[in-house]
Design a protein around this motif. Structure first.
Motif, PDB file in Angstrom:
ATOM      1  N   SER A   1      15.969  -0.229  -1.638  1.00  0.00           N
ATOM      2  CA  SER A   1      15.191   0.702  -0.828  1.00  0.00           C
ATOM      3  C   SER A   1      13.762   0.743  -1.333  1.00  0.00           C
ATOM      4  N   LEU A   2      12.868   1.263  -0.495  1.00  0.00           N
ATOM      5  CA  LEU A   2      11.482   1.480  -0.892  1.00  0.00           C
ATOM      6  C   LEU A   2      11.164   2.963  -0.749  1.00  0.00           C
ATOM      7  N   PHE A   3      10.475   3.507  -1.762  1.00  0.00           N
ATOM      8  CA  PHE A   3      10.162   4.931  -1.783  1.00  0.00           C
ATOM      9  C   PHE A   3       8.658   5.131  -1.947  1.00  0.00           C
ATOM     10  N   ALA A   4       8.150   6.200  -1.358  1.00  0.00           N
ATOM     11  CA  ALA A   4       6.720   6.487  -1.434  1.00  0.00           C
ATOM     12  C   ALA A   4       6.338   6.885  -2.856  1.00  0.00           C
ATOM     13  N   SER A   5       5.255   6.285  -3.376  1.00  0.00           N
ATOM     14  CA  SER A   5       4.770   6.660  -4.704  1.00  0.00           C
ATOM     15  C   SER A   5       3.760   7.801  -4.623  1.00  0.00           C
ATOM     16  N   LYS A   6       3.210   8.023  -3.423  1.00  0.00           N
ATOM     17  CA  LYS A   6       2.317   9.148  -3.195  1.00  0.00           C
ATOM     18  C   LYS A   6       2.430   9.543  -1.734  1.00  0.00           C
ATOM     19  N   ALA A   7       1.772  10.614  -1.354  1.00  0.00           N
ATOM     20  CA  ALA A   7       1.891  11.102   0.023  1.00  0.00           C
ATOM     21  C   ALA A   7       1.395  10.054   1.016  1.00  0.00           C
ATOM     22  N   ILE A   8       2.168   9.872   2.083  1.00  0.00           N
ATOM     23  CA  ILE A   8       1.800   8.955   3.160  1.00  0.00           C
ATOM     24  C   ILE A   8       1.641   9.766   4.436  1.00  0.00           C
TER      25      ILE A   8
ATOM     26  N   SER B   1       0.825  -1.202   0.000  1.00  0.00           N
ATOM     27  CA  SER B   1       0.000   0.000   0.000  1.00  0.00           C
ATOM     28  C   SER B   1       0.858   1.252   0.000  1.00  0.00           C
ATOM     29  N   CYS B   2       0.566   2.170  -0.869  1.00  0.00           N
ATOM     30  CA  CYS B   2       1.130   3.521  -0.876  1.00  0.00           C
ATOM     31  C   CYS B   2       2.610   3.588  -1.238  1.00  0.00           C
ATOM     32  N   ILE B   3       3.224   2.502  -1.744  1.00  0.00           N
ATOM     33  CA  ILE B   3       4.645   2.581  -2.040  1.00  0.00           C
ATOM     34  C   ILE B   3       4.953   2.053  -3.427  1.00  0.00           C
ATOM     35  N   TRP B   4       6.062   2.512  -3.981  1.00  0.00           N
ATOM     36  CA  TRP B   4       6.602   1.906  -5.191  1.00  0.00           C
ATOM     37  C   TRP B   4       8.062   1.607  -4.933  1.00  0.00           C
ATOM     38  N   ILE B   5       8.654   0.765  -5.721  1.00  0.00           N
ATOM     39  CA  ILE B   5       9.966   0.222  -5.406  1.00  0.00           C
ATOM     40  C   ILE B   5      11.005   0.681  -6.418  1.00  0.00           C
ATOM     41  N   LEU B   6      12.125   1.170  -5.902  1.00  0.00           N
ATOM     42  CA  LEU B   6      13.293   1.472  -6.721  1.00  0.00           C
ATOM     43  C   LEU B   6      14.447   0.635  -6.212  1.00  0.00           C
ATOM     44  N   PHE B   7      15.193   0.022  -7.098  1.00  0.00           N
ATOM     45  CA  PHE B   7      16.317  -0.808  -6.694  1.00  0.00           C
ATOM     46  C   PHE B   7      17.616  -0.119  -7.085  1.00  0.00           C
ATOM     47  N   PHE B   8      18.401   0.223  -6.062  1.00  0.00           N
ATOM     48  CA  PHE B   8      19.717   0.770  -6.300  1.00  0.00           C
ATOM     49  C   PHE B   8      20.736  -0.237  -5.763  1.00  0.00           C
ATOM     50  N   GLU B   9      21.968   0.212  -5.584  1.00  0.00           N
ATOM     51  CA  GLU B   9      22.972  -0.680  -5.006  1.00  0.00           C
ATOM     52  C   GLU B   9      22.494  -1.157  -3.636  1.00  0.00           C
ATOM     53  N   CYS B  10      21.901  -0.257  -2.883  1.00  0.00           N
ATOM     54  CA  CYS B  10      21.295  -0.629  -1.603  1.00  0.00           C
ATOM     55  C   CYS B  10      19.785  -0.581  -1.799  1.00  0.00           C
TER      56      CYS B  10
ATOM     57  N   ARG C   1       5.273   8.661  10.566  1.00  0.00           N
ATOM     58  CA  ARG C   1       5.503  10.044  10.149  1.00  0.00           C
ATOM     59  C   ARG C   1       4.891  10.247   8.769  1.00  0.00           C
ATOM     60  N   ASN C   2       4.887  11.483   8.305  1.00  0.00           N
ATOM     61  CA  ASN C   2       4.418  11.779   6.949  1.00  0.00           C
ATOM     62  C   ASN C   2       5.568  11.600   5.961  1.00  0.00           C
ATOM     63  N   TYR C   3       5.234  11.096   4.765  1.00  0.00           N
ATOM     64  CA  TYR C   3       6.214  10.955   3.687  1.00  0.00           C
ATOM     65  C   TYR C   3       5.685  11.647   2.441  1.00  0.00           C
ATOM     66  N   ALA C   4       6.555  12.416   1.801  1.00  0.00           N
ATOM     67  CA  ALA C   4       6.203  13.040   0.530  1.00  0.00           C
ATOM     68  C   ALA C   4       6.504  12.056  -0.595  1.00  0.00           C
ATOM     69  N   PRO C   5       5.849  12.206  -1.750  1.00  0.00           N
ATOM     70  CA  PRO C   5       6.146  11.329  -2.891  1.00  0.00           C
ATOM     71  C   PRO C   5       7.638  11.359  -3.226  1.00  0.00           C
ATOM     72  N   GLY C   6       8.214  10.183  -3.444  1.00  0.00           N
ATOM     73  CA  GLY C   6       9.630  10.084  -3.766  1.00  0.00           C
ATOM     74  C   GLY C   6      10.541   9.996  -2.567  1.00  0.00           C
ATOM     75  N   GLU C   7       9.994  10.135  -1.355  1.00  0.00           N
ATOM     76  CA  GLU C   7      10.813  10.067  -0.151  1.00  0.00           C
ATOM     77  C   GLU C   7      10.986   8.612   0.275  1.00  0.00           C
ATOM     78  N   GLU C   8      12.198   8.281   0.731  1.00  0.00           N
ATOM     79  CA  GLU C   8      12.449   6.902   1.155  1.00  0.00           C
ATOM     80  C   GLU C   8      11.682   6.582   2.434  1.00  0.00           C
ATOM     81  N   VAL C   9      11.046   5.428   2.452  1.00  0.00           N
ATOM     82  CA  VAL C   9      10.307   4.944   3.614  1.00  0.00           C
ATOM     83  C   VAL C   9      11.226   4.044   4.427  1.00  0.00           C
ATOM     84  N   VAL C  10      11.297   4.264   5.738  1.00  0.00           N
ATOM     85  CA  VAL C  10      12.213   3.507   6.586  1.00  0.00           C
ATOM     86  C   VAL C  10      11.461   2.900   7.772  1.00  0.00           C
ATOM     87  N   ILE C  11      12.100   1.900   8.378  1.00  0.00           N
ATOM     88  CA  ILE C  11      11.583   1.280   9.590  1.00  0.00           C
ATOM     89  C   ILE C  11      12.747   1.084  10.560  1.00  0.00           C
ATOM     90  N   ARG C  12      12.441   0.556  11.734  1.00  0.00           N
ATOM     91  CA  ARG C  12      13.494   0.226  12.690  1.00  0.00           C
ATOM     92  C   ARG C  12      13.594  -1.290  12.810  1.00  0.00           C
TER      93      ARG C  12
END
Length: 372
Positions: free
Chosen positions: A17-24, A6-15, A163-174
């Motif tokens: 990561s998951l990034f928000a596709s729309k505002a969260i 839900s609410c995310i799209w995936i970009l694969f770099f060297e590391c 927290r709030n995430y803007a589109p394109g911002e990396e989503v993180v967890i602990r």
């Protein structure tokens, strides 16, 4: 398979990561992964399970599942996930020989790689260990409150945004409240500033101390663990974990109670002083050194013992950090540079924790001297 991201799209770099596709927004469900699409030891085929010895652990079992699903290629229902996992790492296991009959083309290197994937990406679950597709691509941040949650009633794992995430911002967890040492060992990375860093220090009871045995018995009686040295069988050491402790109000910083107690026991020079510490513990909650020593000079002496040991640790960490700075060659680039940075993060975090206690001990000793 049903996988809800839900609410995310995936970009694969060297590391990865998951990034928000729309505002969260805070409180939104970022991800839902049903149990039936997670890889667990229960997913082992009966044929492979029959070949594995009873002592084979969950990491080896999950590694075997990865190899088995990889051998299926695109016919595997987990192919989209497994195809995105990192390239081979290094870890040793002998369980591969048990599965060679089924996985004909599997090498030890393949199995080492699969074990490395499981060891660095699996989550604890009601089934022991699980690979949760794409949840493991969420990177770690020590200060976030977002974690992978398990809902046994709904049979799924989910992540809720803290927290709030803007589109394109990396989503993180602990991943957990882990020190850099744990992050490096289990996940292969460190943080430049880790609020959960800690360091373990060791202090010894000198073997020539005439009260050595009585001090040991006192500490053991009041639950201060002592470990006999391997190199010096006539002395004993005590390991203490130091970390900066803060309450919600910003208070609560202090020297670990067990370390303070050890220093006070260590500076005792008579049976009477040891008996007074024991009596104080009985009159309170059973723990040593809950109150300042009655004789202020002995309290200062205890803190001087701590200062001496901590000063030595700081000097050792400084030497190690300086040795990292002296290397400046082209070989620093690439993997070596990354390892050097992780070593620096590890040493810096430990030194900061030792310095934290050093300042507290120094301040207390100065104040005690002033008011004595």
């Amino acid at each position: 398979m049903s996988l809800s991201l839900s609410c995310i799209w995936i970009l694969f770099f060297e590391c990865r990561s998951l990034f928000a596709s729309k505002a969260i927004q805070t409180g939104d469900c970022i991800m839902k992964v049903p149990y039936n699409v997670q890889l667990t030891p229960d997913d082992l085929s009966p044929k492979i399970k029959s070949l594995l010895a009873d002592e084979i652990g969950n990491i080896s079992k999950l590694a075997t599942i990865i190899l088995f699903e990889q051998s299926k290629g695109q016919d595997s229902q987990w192919a989209p996930y497994i195809g995105c996992l990192p390239q081979p790492g290094e870890i040793h296991s002998t369980a591969v020989r048990h599965c060679s009959e089924v996985l004909e083309n599997t090498t030890l290197k393949d199995f080492m790689h699969a074990c490395a994937l499981v060891g660095s990406r699996a989550w604890g679950s009601s089934k022991g260990l699980s690979l949760i597709p794409f949840a493991d691509f969420l990177n770690h941040e020590g200060i976030t409150e977002a974690i992978v949650l398990s809902d046994e009633d709904r049979q799924l794992s989910e992540v809720i945004a803290d927290r709030n995430y803007a589109p394109g911002e990396e989503v993180v967890i602990r991943y957990g409240r882990f020190s850099n040492a744990t992050l490096l060992l289990d996940f292969g990375f460190t943080l430049p500033y880790n609020i959960h860093d800690q360091v373990q220090i060791e202090m010894k009871i000198p073997s020539h101390d005439p009260l050595c045995q009585m001090k040991l018995e006192l500490m053991q009686r009041h639950h201060l663990r002592t470990v006999k040295d391997v190199s010096d069988f006539n002395s004993f050491r005590n390991p203490f974990t130091i970390k900066e402790v803060k309450s919600a109000t910003g208070k609560g910083k202090g020297i670990p109670q067990s370390l303070r107690a050890f220093a006070r026991v260590l500076c005792c020079t008579s049976i009477q002083e040891l008996n007074e510490l024991a009596m104080e513990a009985v009159q309170n909650d059973g723990r040593l050194a809950r109150r300042p020593l009655r004789i202020c000079s002995k309290e200062i002496e205890a803190h001087k013992i701590l200062l001496s040991h901590i000063t030595q640790l700081i000097e050792e960490y400084n030497v190690s950090l300086e040795s990292l700075e002296t290397v400046n060659t082209p070989s620093m680039y690439g993997r070596f540079a990354l390892r050097k940075q992780m070593a620096r993060d590890l040493l810096t975090g430990r030194e900061e924790e030792v310095l934290h206690v050093y300042k507290l001990v120094t301040l207390f000793a100065i104040n005690s001297s002033i008011f004595n």
